[in-house]
Scaffold this active site. Structure first.
Site, PDB file in Angstrom:
ATOM      1  N   THR A   7       0.786  -1.229   0.000  1.00  0.00           N
ATOM      2  CA  THR A   7       0.000   0.000   0.000  1.00  0.00           C
ATOM      3  C   THR A   7       0.809   1.266   0.000  1.00  0.00           C
ATOM      4  O   THR A   7       2.020   1.247   0.150  1.00  0.00           O
ATOM      5  CB  THR A   7      -0.916   0.028   1.245  1.00  0.00           C
ATOM      6  OG1 THR A   7      -1.933   0.973   1.009  1.00  0.00           O
ATOM      7  CG2 THR A   7      -0.178   0.359   2.476  1.00  0.00           C
ATOM      8  N   LYS A  41      -7.050   0.157   4.316  1.00  0.00           N
ATOM      9  CA  LYS A  41      -5.910   0.095   5.217  1.00  0.00           C
ATOM     10  C   LYS A  41      -5.811   1.290   6.150  1.00  0.00           C
ATOM     11  O   LYS A  41      -4.789   1.518   6.760  1.00  0.00           O
ATOM     12  CB  LYS A  41      -4.642  -0.058   4.390  1.00  0.00           C
ATOM     13  CG  LYS A  41      -4.668  -1.310   3.534  1.00  0.00           C
ATOM     14  CD  LYS A  41      -3.616  -1.266   2.473  1.00  0.00           C
ATOM     15  CE  LYS A  41      -4.272  -1.349   1.127  1.00  0.00           C
ATOM     16  NZ  LYS A  41      -3.393  -1.107   0.046  1.00  0.00           N
ATOM     17  N   GLY A  53      -3.225   4.066   9.950  1.00  0.00           N
ATOM     18  CA  GLY A  53      -3.036   3.472   8.629  1.00  0.00           C
ATOM     19  C   GLY A  53      -1.770   2.653   8.651  1.00  0.00           C
ATOM     20  O   GLY A  53      -0.852   2.934   9.417  1.00  0.00           O
ATOM     21  N   SER A 132       4.791   1.563  -0.365  1.00  0.00           N
ATOM     22  CA  SER A 132       5.425   1.409  -1.678  1.00  0.00           C
ATOM     23  C   SER A 132       5.512   2.720  -2.439  1.00  0.00           C
ATOM     24  O   SER A 132       6.516   3.016  -3.067  1.00  0.00           O
ATOM     25  CB  SER A 132       4.655   0.382  -2.505  1.00  0.00           C
ATOM     26  OG  SER A 132       4.615  -0.855  -1.834  1.00  0.00           O
ATOM     27  N   SER A 164      -0.366   7.353  -7.249  1.00  0.00           N
ATOM     28  CA  SER A 164      -0.919   6.266  -8.069  1.00  0.00           C
ATOM     29  C   SER A 164      -0.592   6.447  -9.548  1.00  0.00           C
ATOM     30  O   SER A 164      -0.556   5.474 -10.296  1.00  0.00           O
ATOM     31  CB  SER A 164      -2.434   6.147  -7.872  1.00  0.00           C
ATOM     32  OG  SER A 164      -3.132   7.171  -8.545  1.00  0.00           O
ATOM     33  N   CYS A 167       3.547   5.281  -9.217  1.00  0.00           N
ATOM     34  CA  CYS A 167       3.973   4.026  -8.595  1.00  0.00           C
ATOM     35  C   CYS A 167       3.068   2.874  -9.029  1.00  0.00           C
ATOM     36  O   CYS A 167       1.848   2.932  -8.836  1.00  0.00           O
ATOM     37  CB  CYS A 167       3.918   4.164  -7.063  1.00  0.00           C
ATOM     38  SG  CYS A 167       4.347   2.652  -6.181  1.00  0.00           S
ATOM     39  N   THR A 170       0.643   1.301  -6.383  1.00  0.00           N
ATOM     40  CA  THR A 170      -0.361   2.177  -5.785  1.00  0.00           C
ATOM     41  C   THR A 170      -1.467   2.411  -6.805  1.00  0.00           C
ATOM     42  O   THR A 170      -1.176   2.730  -7.956  1.00  0.00           O
ATOM     43  CB  THR A 170       0.271   3.530  -5.394  1.00  0.00           C
ATOM     44  OG1 THR A 170       1.396   3.302  -4.548  1.00  0.00           O
ATOM     45  CG2 THR A 170      -0.716   4.429  -4.673  1.00  0.00           C
TER      46      THR A 170
END
Length: 179
Positions: A7, A41, A53, A132, A164, A167, A170
């Site tokens: 995540t 999460k 988180g 990540s 996002s 990566c 993500t």
């Protein structure tokens, strides 16, 4: 052994009444297999007064979140004391030492990162990101926090969207919790 990339989590505190934490929903196995798109999460704990988180192994993070909530109860909701107590337990307990995760915990007074190395980190500014895509989300949050008037929720969402787009671990299925 196949590595799971679990995540990206981002948290922002713009004062005691503007606090948000968010995470993407992707869980990736190895280099290419997306195992889940909608994992949650981030959550509210301890009478909805604390946001948490996690990044890392999902099962480990659930275990740590439960232990952290018990520490909060033991310490009457004192976030720093509960975080230090959890970090010490995490580092010293034989069974917990192998847990692989990082946690962000935040309330009206504090924003902390807790690790299994016994560290409780207070960031220099009131934003942080882990996981990540954490470096990408952190960079975006830094720019947005310091150069816009966006509120905490807006910064968290936009930082995770930016992460996002960069990566591969993500996604843009973002969950945000606010205090």
């Amino acid at each position: 052994m196949v590595e799971f990339h679990a995540t990206t989590i981002c948290a922002v505190r713009r004062g005691p009444d503007d606090i948000a934490i968010g995470g993407d929903g992707q869980v990736t196995m190895g280099e290419t297999a997306i195992m889940k798109n909608g994992a949650k999460k981030v959550k509210k704990i301890f009478k909805n007064q604390v946001l948490t988180g996690f990044a890392g192994s999902v099962a480990d993070a659930f275990s740590l979140t439960e232990k952290f909530e018990k520490k909060l109860e033991e310490h009457g909701g004192n976030l720093k004391r509960a975080a230090v107590d959890l970090a010490q337990l995490w580092r010293s307990d034989k069974g917990m030492r192998s847990l692989e995760a990082l946690m962000i915990v935040v309330d009206k007074n504090d924003l902390l990162v807790v690790s299994g190395n016994g560290e409780v980190i207070v960031p220099d500014q009131d934003f942080v990101a882990i996981g990540s895509g954490g470096n990408f989300a952190y960079s975006a949050a830094n720019a947005l926090f310091n150069h816009t008037e966006m509120n905490a929720e807006e910064i968290v969402k936009e930082s995770l969207k930016i992460a996002s787009s960069i990566c591969v671990y993500t996604n843009d299925n973002i969950t945000v919790e606010k205090l």
